[in-house]
Enzyme design. Structure first.
Site, PDB file in Angstrom:
ATOM      1  N   ASN A 118      13.687   4.183   4.623  1.00  0.00           N
ATOM      2  CA  ASN A 118      12.784   3.153   5.032  1.00  0.00           C
ATOM      3  C   ASN A 118      11.735   3.603   5.526  1.00  0.00           C
ATOM      4  O   ASN A 118      11.758   4.752   6.504  1.00  0.00           O
ATOM      5  CB  ASN A 118      13.293   2.279   6.018  1.00  0.00           C
ATOM      6  CG  ASN A 118      12.448   0.954   6.502  1.00  0.00           C
ATOM      7  OD1 ASN A 118      11.908   0.496   5.694  1.00  0.00           O
ATOM      8  ND2 ASN A 118      12.841   0.777   7.965  1.00  0.00           N
ATOM      9  N   MET A 169      10.792  -6.954   4.228  1.00  0.00           N
ATOM     10  CA  MET A 169      11.334  -7.854   5.303  1.00  0.00           C
ATOM     11  C   MET A 169      12.523  -8.316   5.426  1.00  0.00           C
ATOM     12  O   MET A 169      12.768  -9.246   6.279  1.00  0.00           O
ATOM     13  CB  MET A 169       9.945  -8.767   5.300  1.00  0.00           C
ATOM     14  CG  MET A 169       8.624  -8.327   5.549  1.00  0.00           C
ATOM     15  SD  MET A 169       8.529  -6.975   6.784  1.00  0.00           S
ATOM     16  CE  MET A 169       8.428  -8.078   8.299  1.00  0.00           C
ATOM     17  N   ASP A 182      16.232  -0.758  11.727  1.00  0.00           N
ATOM     18  CA  ASP A 182      15.134   0.416  12.189  1.00  0.00           C
ATOM     19  C   ASP A 182      15.931   1.455  12.865  1.00  0.00           C
ATOM     20  O   ASP A 182      15.434   2.091  13.755  1.00  0.00           O
ATOM     21  CB  ASP A 182      14.087  -0.053  12.794  1.00  0.00           C
ATOM     22  CG  ASP A 182      13.277  -1.144  12.098  1.00  0.00           C
ATOM     23  OD1 ASP A 182      12.989  -0.934  10.837  1.00  0.00           O
ATOM     24  OD2 ASP A 182      12.564  -2.071  12.678  1.00  0.00           O
ATOM     25  N   HIS A 222       9.011   3.067   8.702  1.00  0.00           N
ATOM     26  CA  HIS A 222       8.548   1.985   9.967  1.00  0.00           C
ATOM     27  C   HIS A 222       7.257   2.468  10.733  1.00  0.00           C
ATOM     28  O   HIS A 222       7.204   3.602  11.123  1.00  0.00           O
ATOM     29  CB  HIS A 222       9.907   1.946  11.018  1.00  0.00           C
ATOM     30  CG  HIS A 222       9.749   1.108  12.093  1.00  0.00           C
ATOM     31  ND1 HIS A 222      10.042  -0.199  11.905  1.00  0.00           N
ATOM     32  CD2 HIS A 222       9.338   1.327  13.165  1.00  0.00           C
ATOM     33  CE1 HIS A 222       9.720  -0.964  13.192  1.00  0.00           C
ATOM     34  NE2 HIS A 222       9.581   0.104  13.843  1.00  0.00           N
ATOM     35  N   SER A 237       0.878  -1.083  -0.066  1.00  0.00           N
ATOM     36  CA  SER A 237       0.085  -0.018   0.014  1.00  0.00           C
ATOM     37  C   SER A 237       0.995   1.145  -0.047  1.00  0.00           C
ATOM     38  O   SER A 237       0.611   2.129  -0.483  1.00  0.00           O
ATOM     39  CB  SER A 237      -0.945   0.000   1.211  1.00  0.00           C
ATOM     40  OG  SER A 237      -0.220   0.090   2.566  1.00  0.00           O
ATOM     41  N   ASN A 238       2.091   1.205   0.626  1.00  0.00           N
ATOM     42  CA  ASN A 238       3.074   2.345   0.542  1.00  0.00           C
ATOM     43  C   ASN A 238       3.302   2.683  -0.708  1.00  0.00           C
ATOM     44  O   ASN A 238       3.595   3.715  -1.203  1.00  0.00           O
ATOM     45  CB  ASN A 238       4.189   2.310   1.748  1.00  0.00           C
ATOM     46  CG  ASN A 238       3.523   2.744   2.913  1.00  0.00           C
ATOM     47  OD1 ASN A 238       3.625   3.948   3.201  1.00  0.00           O
ATOM     48  ND2 ASN A 238       3.326   1.808   3.967  1.00  0.00           N
ATOM     49  N   ILE A 254      16.740  -8.136   5.729  1.00  0.00           N
ATOM     50  CA  ILE A 254      17.660  -7.218   6.405  1.00  0.00           C
ATOM     51  C   ILE A 254      18.578  -6.934   4.941  1.00  0.00           C
ATOM     52  O   ILE A 254      19.117  -7.702   4.378  1.00  0.00           O
ATOM     53  CB  ILE A 254      18.570  -7.689   7.455  1.00  0.00           C
ATOM     54  CG1 ILE A 254      17.583  -8.328   8.389  1.00  0.00           C
ATOM     55  CG2 ILE A 254      19.685  -6.895   7.782  1.00  0.00           C
ATOM     56  CD1 ILE A 254      17.798  -7.772   9.833  1.00  0.00           C
TER      57      ILE A 254
END
Ligand code: GRF
Length: 220
Positions: free
Chosen positions: A106, A89, A144, A108, A16-17, A91
């Protein structure tokens, strides 16, 4: 006229982003979309928009290392000016992070540095937080972590569940991420000596939208 500031978007799922990044592109072009899941539903958003998209299948590779190398090589080959992780998802390899430092962002679903990792909405609820939200940050070698660019915040309401809270935060994500990417593409936000810099115009726009910028260093 399409912008020549090229963005590669990496996804793993719903996308959706990604959809918002495609639809709200003003000063950038989403040039290519990559997924570590061959059937990620989000790839459909790219296909519909006629954007090159590539889903990778872990089973086609002997090791996780080879799998990731194939994905990141493909991203490199798309020659992006900016790489945007949107629900990706895996790394990111440290070499890639180093190569793209300052050009890799990113989103979050928490107000970092609170609640890195997974299950952020449930954890924020259980901790009795009064506010929750989302963060766009430059990616560094941690999970993150990395210089925070901007955040959008909402109250936690009585009766909220992890799902209702997730929906409210996702709505904010959809506004915050395209704004940040457009601002970077315009040269209004950038990373310098590990600090996020903003033009006065970007600061004004963020204020008008109720976004929180990483300005504390300058206010010290
Ligand atoms: C979003 O909540 C994003 O913040 C997180 O993963 C989720 C992806 O959702 N990193 P979508 O695939 O963009 O719908």
């Amino acid at each position: 006229m399409p912008s020549d500031f090229n963005v590669a978007v990496l996804i793993s799922g719903r996308g959706s982003n990604l959809e918002k990044l495609i639809n709200c592109a003003e000063d950038y072009t989403v040039k290519a979309v990559f997924s570590n899941k061959v059937n990620a539903p989000g790839l459909e958003h790219a296909r519909k928009a006629g954007i090159s998209s590539l889903g990778f299948n872990r089973r086609d590779y002997k090791s996780l290392k080879d799998f990731k190398a194939a994905i990141f090589d493909a991203v490199r080959k798309s020659r992006p000016d900016l790489v945007a992780l949107a629900g990706f998802m895996l790394i990111v390899d440290p070499e890639f992070v180093e190569e793209f430092y300052g050009r890799l962002v990113n989103i979050h679903p928490s107000l970092l540095p609170a609640y890195p990792g997974l299950d952020t909405h449930r954890r924020a609820l259980e901790a009795g937080e009064r506010f929750h939200g989302c963060t766009v940050h430059f990616v560094d070698a941690g999970v993150d972590t990395g210089p925070i660019i901007a955040q959008a915040r909402c109250p936690v309401l009585p009766g909220d569940t992890a799902d209702t809270l997730a929906r409210r935060v996702l709505n904010l994500e959809h506004k915050l991420y395209p704004w940040v990417v457009n601002s970077i593409a315009r040269g209004n936000i950038w990373l310098q000596n590990n600090a996020v810099e903003y033009t006065p115009g970007a600061v004004g726009e963020a204020r008008a939208r109720n976004f929180i910028l990483n300005l504390s260093r300058k206010e010290d």
